[in-house]
Design a protein around this motif. Structure first.
Motif, PDB file in Angstrom:
ATOM      1  N   SER A  47      -7.603  -2.453   0.886  1.00  0.00           N
ATOM      2  CA  SER A  47      -6.904  -1.601   1.855  1.00  0.00           C
ATOM      3  C   SER A  47      -5.786  -2.369   2.558  1.00  0.00           C
ATOM      4  CB  SER A  47      -7.887  -1.027   2.873  1.00  0.00           C
ATOM      5  OG  SER A  47      -8.507  -2.058   3.598  1.00  0.00           O
ATOM      6  N   ALA A  48      -5.993  -3.652   2.816  1.00  0.00           N
ATOM      7  CA  ALA A  48      -4.933  -4.468   3.411  1.00  0.00           C
ATOM      8  C   ALA A  48      -3.768  -4.623   2.431  1.00  0.00           C
ATOM      9  CB  ALA A  48      -5.479  -5.830   3.819  1.00  0.00           C
TER      10      ALA A  48
ATOM     11  N   ILE B 281      -6.420  -0.226  -8.018  1.00  0.00           N
ATOM     12  CA  ILE B 281      -6.557   0.337  -6.679  1.00  0.00           C
ATOM     13  C   ILE B 281      -5.909   1.717  -6.690  1.00  0.00           C
ATOM     14  CG2 ILE B 281      -5.978   0.069  -4.248  1.00  0.00           C
ATOM     15  CD1 ILE B 281      -5.903  -2.973  -4.787  1.00  0.00           C
ATOM     16  N   HIS B 282      -6.725   2.737  -6.423  1.00  0.00           N
ATOM     17  CA  HIS B 282      -6.253   4.116  -6.478  1.00  0.00           C
ATOM     18  C   HIS B 282      -5.110   4.337  -5.484  1.00  0.00           C
ATOM     19  CE1 HIS B 282      -6.382   8.383  -7.164  1.00  0.00           C
ATOM     20  NE2 HIS B 282      -6.461   8.590  -5.857  1.00  0.00           N
TER      21      HIS B 282
ATOM     22  N   LEU C 224      -2.159   2.881  -5.459  1.00  0.00           N
ATOM     23  CA  LEU C 224      -1.288   1.735  -5.201  1.00  0.00           C
ATOM     24  C   LEU C 224       0.113   1.950  -5.773  1.00  0.00           C
ATOM     25  CD1 LEU C 224      -1.205  -1.023  -3.850  1.00  0.00           C
ATOM     26  CD2 LEU C 224      -1.901  -2.037  -6.013  1.00  0.00           C
ATOM     27  N   ASP C 225       0.209   2.653  -6.895  1.00  0.00           N
ATOM     28  CA  ASP C 225       1.531   2.940  -7.458  1.00  0.00           C
ATOM     29  C   ASP C 225       2.388   3.743  -6.480  1.00  0.00           C
ATOM     30  OD1 ASP C 225       0.882   1.609  -9.754  1.00  0.00           O
ATOM     31  OD2 ASP C 225       0.448   3.407 -10.921  1.00  0.00           O
ATOM     32  N   ASP C 226       1.781   4.713  -5.822  1.00  0.00           N
ATOM     33  CA  ASP C 226       2.513   5.499  -4.828  1.00  0.00           C
ATOM     34  C   ASP C 226       2.889   4.635  -3.623  1.00  0.00           C
ATOM     35  OD1 ASP C 226       2.330   7.795  -6.373  1.00  0.00           O
ATOM     36  OD2 ASP C 226       0.425   8.385  -5.453  1.00  0.00           O
ATOM     37  N   ALA C 227       1.983   3.765  -3.204  1.00  0.00           N
ATOM     38  CA  ALA C 227       2.264   2.883  -2.074  1.00  0.00           C
ATOM     39  C   ALA C 227       3.399   1.920  -2.399  1.00  0.00           C
ATOM     40  CB  ALA C 227       1.011   2.107  -1.677  1.00  0.00           C
ATOM     41  N   MET C 228       3.518   1.548  -3.673  1.00  0.00           N
ATOM     42  CA  MET C 228       4.588   0.648  -4.088  1.00  0.00           C
ATOM     43  C   MET C 228       5.898   1.386  -4.362  1.00  0.00           C
ATOM     44  SD  MET C 228       2.502  -1.837  -6.702  1.00  0.00           S
ATOM     45  CE  MET C 228       3.975  -2.706  -7.188  1.00  0.00           C
TER      46      MET C 228
ATOM     47  N   GLU D 196       3.994 -11.871   6.678  1.00  0.00           N
ATOM     48  CA  GLU D 196       3.068 -12.194   7.776  1.00  0.00           C
ATOM     49  C   GLU D 196       2.772 -10.950   8.609  1.00  0.00           C
ATOM     50  OE1 GLU D 196       5.083 -15.343   9.802  1.00  0.00           O
ATOM     51  OE2 GLU D 196       4.269 -16.900   8.482  1.00  0.00           O
ATOM     52  N   ALA D 197       3.806 -10.162   8.897  1.00  0.00           N
ATOM     53  CA  ALA D 197       3.621  -8.938   9.688  1.00  0.00           C
ATOM     54  C   ALA D 197       2.802  -7.900   8.924  1.00  0.00           C
ATOM     55  CB  ALA D 197       4.975  -8.357  10.064  1.00  0.00           C
ATOM     56  N   ALA D 198       2.876  -7.924   7.610  1.00  0.00           N
ATOM     57  CA  ALA D 198       2.125  -6.968   6.786  1.00  0.00           C
ATOM     58  C   ALA D 198       0.658  -7.363   6.648  1.00  0.00           C
ATOM     59  CB  ALA D 198       2.760  -6.854   5.410  1.00  0.00           C
TER      60      ALA D 198
END
Length: 184
Positions: free
Chosen positions: A19-20, A44-45, A47-51, A170-172
């Motif tokens: 999740s992180a 990770i389900h 993750l492609d959309d998150a990227m 670092e912020a992420a």
């Protein structure tokens, strides 16, 4: 005495959980980076959309490769069985309407050309074969196959800046941020 020149490949940041990593990928995507990737020991389900990964253009190549195979099979059978060497079997005509006999070779060449198109276009789109990747020299990247979650941002990205990219990771939520170098 040999001297090896090293150039910066990019930054590698480790994340604590899937999740992180997902949340970190969203932040990197929102920052506008294009040349970066996530690494995990399992899929990770979402993750492609998150990227922000778009759909692949590979199916279009495969369609045209299969169509080429179909037309090649038809042309091969028609030219050899109708035009050059007309084969008359049991008084059946040798013309365009005898295509039922052409179906096996048309099917086989469609599958063959599609398969080769998948193989070669996939290798080309992925930039393979690549014998060695700079991330393999990282101190911590070997954990990706066991329990590690990583984001790597490449230095060739137009938005890459040594200080700002490290601060973004670092912020992420990235830990153990490492500057990865590759030999020239």
């Amino acid at each position: 005495m040999s001297t090896t020149v090293k150039r910066v490949y990019g930054y590698l940041a480790e994340f604590e959980s899937a999740s992180a990593l997902y949340k970190g990928a969203e932040q990197v995507r929102d920052a506008g980076f294009k040349k970066w990737d996530c690494y995990s020991s399992y899929p990770i389900h979402g993750l492609d959309d998150a990227m922000g990964v778009r759909r692949s253009i590979l199916p279009y190549f495969v369609f045209f490769g299969g169509s080429t195979g179909l037309l090649t099979g038809f042309s091969l059978a028609f030219i050899t069985q109708v035009l050059i060497y007309p084969t008359v079997v049991q008084a059946k005509p040798a013309n365009i309407f005898t295509t039922a006999a052409f179906f096996p070779i048309m099917f086989e060449l469609t599958i063959l050309f599609s398969g080769f198109t998948v193989l070669f276009c996939l290798l080309g789109l992925m930039g393979l074969p690549r014998l060695n990747h700079p991330l393999f020299a990282s101190r911590q990247f070997h954990r990706v196959t066991d329990d590690g979650f990583f984001i790597a941002i490449e230095a060739r990205d137009p938005n890459f800046s040594a200080e700002e990219t490290k601060a973004l990771l670092e912020a992420a939520g990235g830990k153990n941020i490492e500057l990865v170098e590759e030999e020239d």
